[in-house]
Design a protein around this motif. Structure first.
Motif, PDB file in Angstrom:
ATOM      1  N   GLU A 229      33.259  41.172  48.833  1.00 29.96           N
ATOM      2  CA  GLU A 229      33.315  41.663  50.210  1.00 29.96           C
ATOM      3  C   GLU A 229      32.014  42.367  50.599  1.00 29.96           C
ATOM      4  O   GLU A 229      31.587  42.297  51.751  1.00 29.96           O
ATOM      5  CB  GLU A 229      34.504  42.607  50.365  1.00 29.96           C
TER       6      GLU A 229
ATOM      7  N   TRP B 182      48.737  43.078  43.166  1.00 26.10           N
ATOM      8  CA  TRP B 182      47.468  43.077  43.903  1.00 26.10           C
ATOM      9  C   TRP B 182      46.564  41.941  43.406  1.00 26.10           C
ATOM     10  O   TRP B 182      45.963  41.219  44.201  1.00 26.10           O
ATOM     11  CB  TRP B 182      46.786  44.422  43.730  1.00 26.10           C
ATOM     12  N   ALA B 183      46.474  41.794  42.091  1.00 26.84           N
ATOM     13  CA  ALA B 183      45.671  40.700  41.527  1.00 26.84           C
ATOM     14  C   ALA B 183      46.245  39.355  41.924  1.00 26.84           C
ATOM     15  O   ALA B 183      45.512  38.408  42.232  1.00 26.84           O
ATOM     16  CB  ALA B 183      45.613  40.839  40.002  1.00 26.84           C
TER      17      ALA B 183
ATOM     18  N   ALA C 121      44.917  34.614  47.972  1.00 29.54           N
ATOM     19  CA  ALA C 121      44.020  34.656  49.126  1.00 29.54           C
ATOM     20  C   ALA C 121      42.766  33.826  48.864  1.00 29.54           C
ATOM     21  O   ALA C 121      42.266  33.122  49.736  1.00 29.54           O
ATOM     22  CB  ALA C 121      43.655  36.096  49.455  1.00 29.54           C
ATOM     23  N   THR C 122      42.255  33.904  47.638  1.00 23.36           N
ATOM     24  CA  THR C 122      41.058  33.122  47.279  1.00 23.36           C
ATOM     25  C   THR C 122      41.353  31.638  47.353  1.00 23.36           C
ATOM     26  O   THR C 122      40.565  30.848  47.866  1.00 23.36           O
ATOM     27  CB  THR C 122      40.594  33.494  45.864  1.00 23.36           C
TER      28      THR C 122
ATOM     29  N   SER D  71      34.124  33.953  42.599  1.00 24.20           N
ATOM     30  CA  SER D  71      35.522  34.030  42.145  1.00 24.20           C
ATOM     31  C   SER D  71      35.690  33.708  40.671  1.00 24.20           C
ATOM     32  O   SER D  71      36.643  34.161  40.039  1.00 24.20           O
ATOM     33  CB  SER D  71      36.390  33.067  42.969  1.00 24.20           C
TER      34      SER D  71
ATOM     35  N   GLN E 228      48.023  38.666  44.650  1.00 21.59           N
ATOM     36  CA  GLN E 228      47.738  38.421  46.068  1.00 21.59           C
ATOM     37  C   GLN E 228      46.288  38.006  46.267  1.00 21.59           C
ATOM     38  O   GLN E 228      45.993  37.119  47.068  1.00 21.59           O
ATOM     39  CB  GLN E 228      48.035  39.697  46.873  1.00 21.59           C
ATOM     40  N   HIS E 229      45.373  38.654  45.511  1.00 17.05           N
ATOM     41  CA  HIS E 229      43.953  38.297  45.620  1.00 17.05           C
ATOM     42  C   HIS E 229      43.712  36.854  45.188  1.00 17.05           C
ATOM     43  O   HIS E 229      42.965  36.117  45.823  1.00 17.05           O
ATOM     44  CB  HIS E 229      43.121  39.236  44.756  1.00 17.05           C
TER      45      HIS E 229
ATOM     46  N   LEU F 214      36.771  41.188  43.923  1.00 16.87           N
ATOM     47  CA  LEU F 214      37.068  41.331  45.351  1.00 16.87           C
ATOM     48  C   LEU F 214      36.138  42.354  46.004  1.00 16.87           C
ATOM     49  O   LEU F 214      35.591  42.112  47.089  1.00 16.87           O
ATOM     50  CB  LEU F 214      38.532  41.757  45.515  1.00 16.87           C
TER      51      LEU F 214
ATOM     52  N   PRO G 146      39.994  41.060  38.758  1.00 15.28           N
ATOM     53  CA  PRO G 146      40.163  40.649  40.162  1.00 15.28           C
ATOM     54  C   PRO G 146      39.721  41.718  41.159  1.00 15.28           C
ATOM     55  O   PRO G 146      39.117  41.407  42.192  1.00 15.28           O
ATOM     56  CB  PRO G 146      41.666  40.361  40.262  1.00 15.28           C
ATOM     57  N   GLU G 147      40.040  43.001  40.857  1.00 18.96           N
ATOM     58  CA  GLU G 147      39.639  44.074  41.767  1.00 18.96           C
ATOM     59  C   GLU G 147      38.115  44.157  41.871  1.00 18.96           C
ATOM     60  O   GLU G 147      37.555  44.303  42.964  1.00 18.96           O
ATOM     61  CB  GLU G 147      40.181  45.413  41.258  1.00 18.96           C
TER      62      GLU G 147
END
Length: 386
Positions: A248, A341-342, A348-349, A212, A344-345, A244, A240-241
């Motif tokens: 994954e 999106w960034a 979530a992290t 991260s 939210q990521h 992620l 961030p994209e």
């Protein structure tokens, strides 16, 4: 009655002259003026020149060493009081000089006080003379570097409005100071570069997993921003994209920077091709929806398309009420989706790390901050619209 504390003829120094040109300079000027009474002179270029050799100078000025004599005589020259024709005293061992006054007749028994150049503001076209450039060369300061400092030097002193007898002396001090700063900064950059190269050499064979806190290297950012002319904000949004996607997958590697450069270049190519060519700003239409090329860009960025579609109602509502105009609403929507999106990521992290902490597990990369924003702040956040 003569005092035993003064065994020889004293030097006579004018206090006002010492205030004007400096105590050391006034002292040397008094010695030179006295010596000019008995030394032979020769007329040249409108001045009467005479020479003091090393033996005579040592007898007349025993309180100074060669470097002091060289320094003080140069100061007198820079102030326009004397003219020097000899090489530096430290190398030539003599002073060939003339007082800076026009010679109209052979020197009388009691010569007039040497003329002092009048103080004035620096001229817009002021230039250092050859003697000053020669002194810079003796200090190993490139002439090109010195001339680069000249416009700023002239602008500063003209704005300040100061007057001076010796702009050459001030310019010399200014260039020496900046040259030393330039050298120290260059040495520091060279050390940093050497450290980076050593670290890269030591870690060249180590494969690591994506995490991260990963960041592209300075070299990677330079390739993208300076050489590929990609917006730094666009590069930052892509981080961030990229993290992620590879987290994954769980891959390990040693070329993350190269992969990131390729990833951003592909996104940028699609992004720029998706920009609208109509440059006329307009309000967002009532029936607006993002074009198909926008979703191509989002798909390439590994952003969930359903997530993007859920952002459309809020996006439309905000920009209709704001009543602002833009040339490309597709571009605005891309920025809006990538921002959320960034965000939210990142959330979530953080939640994942908090779960690991409550479960008693040690996270490999602990969070560096805590989420302290209220729900109201989240719902009213419009920083993506800037």
């Amino acid at each position: 009655m003569n005092s035993s504390l003064i065994p020889e003829k004293p030097l006579l120094i004018s206090p006002s002259l010492a205030v004007t040109i400096g105590l050391e300079e006034a002292c040397m000027l008094a010695v030179l003026n006295e010596a000019a009474h008995y030394l032979p002179t020769r007329a040249w270029q409108g001045h009467q020149w005479f020479t003091l050799d090393n033996t005579l100078i040592t007898r007349l000025m025993p309180f100074w060493n060669a470097y002091d004599i060289d320094r003080v005589s140069r100061n007198l020259k820079d102030k326009g009081i004397i003219l020097l024709h000899s090489a530096p005293f430290t190398s030539s061992g003599e002073l060939q000089l003339a007082f800076n006054e026009q010679a109209t007749a052979p020197r009388a028994a009691a010569p007039a006080q040497p003329a002092i150049a009048s103080a004035n503001r620096i001229a817009p076209s002021w230039q250092p003379d050859q003697e000053l450039l020669r002194r810079l060369a003796e200090l190993n300061i490139p002439e090109a570097f010195a001339m680069q400092q000249l416009p700023e030097f002239i602008t500063y002193w003209r704005e300040k409005g100061d007057i001076s007898h010796a702009w050459g002396s001030r310019f010399l001090k200014d260039v020496i100071y900046k040259w030393r700063h330039h050298q120290s900064q260059t040495a520091r950059e060279q050390r940093e570069l050497r450290d980076q190269q050593e670290n890269a050499f030591l870690n060249r064979d180590q494969e690591t997993a994506m995490h991260s806190q990963w960041r592209p290297s300075r070299d990677a950012l330079e390739v993208l921003v300076k050489h590929a002319s990609i917006s730094l904000a666009f590069v930052e949004d892509a981080i961030p994209e990229f993290i992620l996607f590879w987290k994954e997958r769980g891959d390990v590697g040693k070329t993350w920077n190269s992969k990131f450069i390729q990833h951003v270049k592909r996104q940028w190519a699609r992004y720029t091709s998706a920009l609208e060519h109509d440059t006329e700003p307009r309000r967002i239409p009532e029936s607006w929806s993002p074009g198909a090329e926008v979703f191509d860009v989002l798909r390439l960025a590994n952003i969930d398309l359903e997530f993007a579609k859920r952002q459309i109602p809020e996006f439309l509502l905000y920009w209709r009420e704001s009543n602002q105009v833009y040339a490309s609403w597709n571009t605005k929507f891309l920025q809006h989706v990538k921002y959320h999106w960034a965000k939210q990521h990142a959330l979530a992290t953080l939640n994942s790390q908090q779960v690991d902490s409550h479960a008693g597990n040690q996270s490999t990369h602990p969070a560096t901050s805590t989420r302290d924003r209220s729900l109201l702040e989240d719902l009213t956040d419009r920083s993506w619209a800037q």
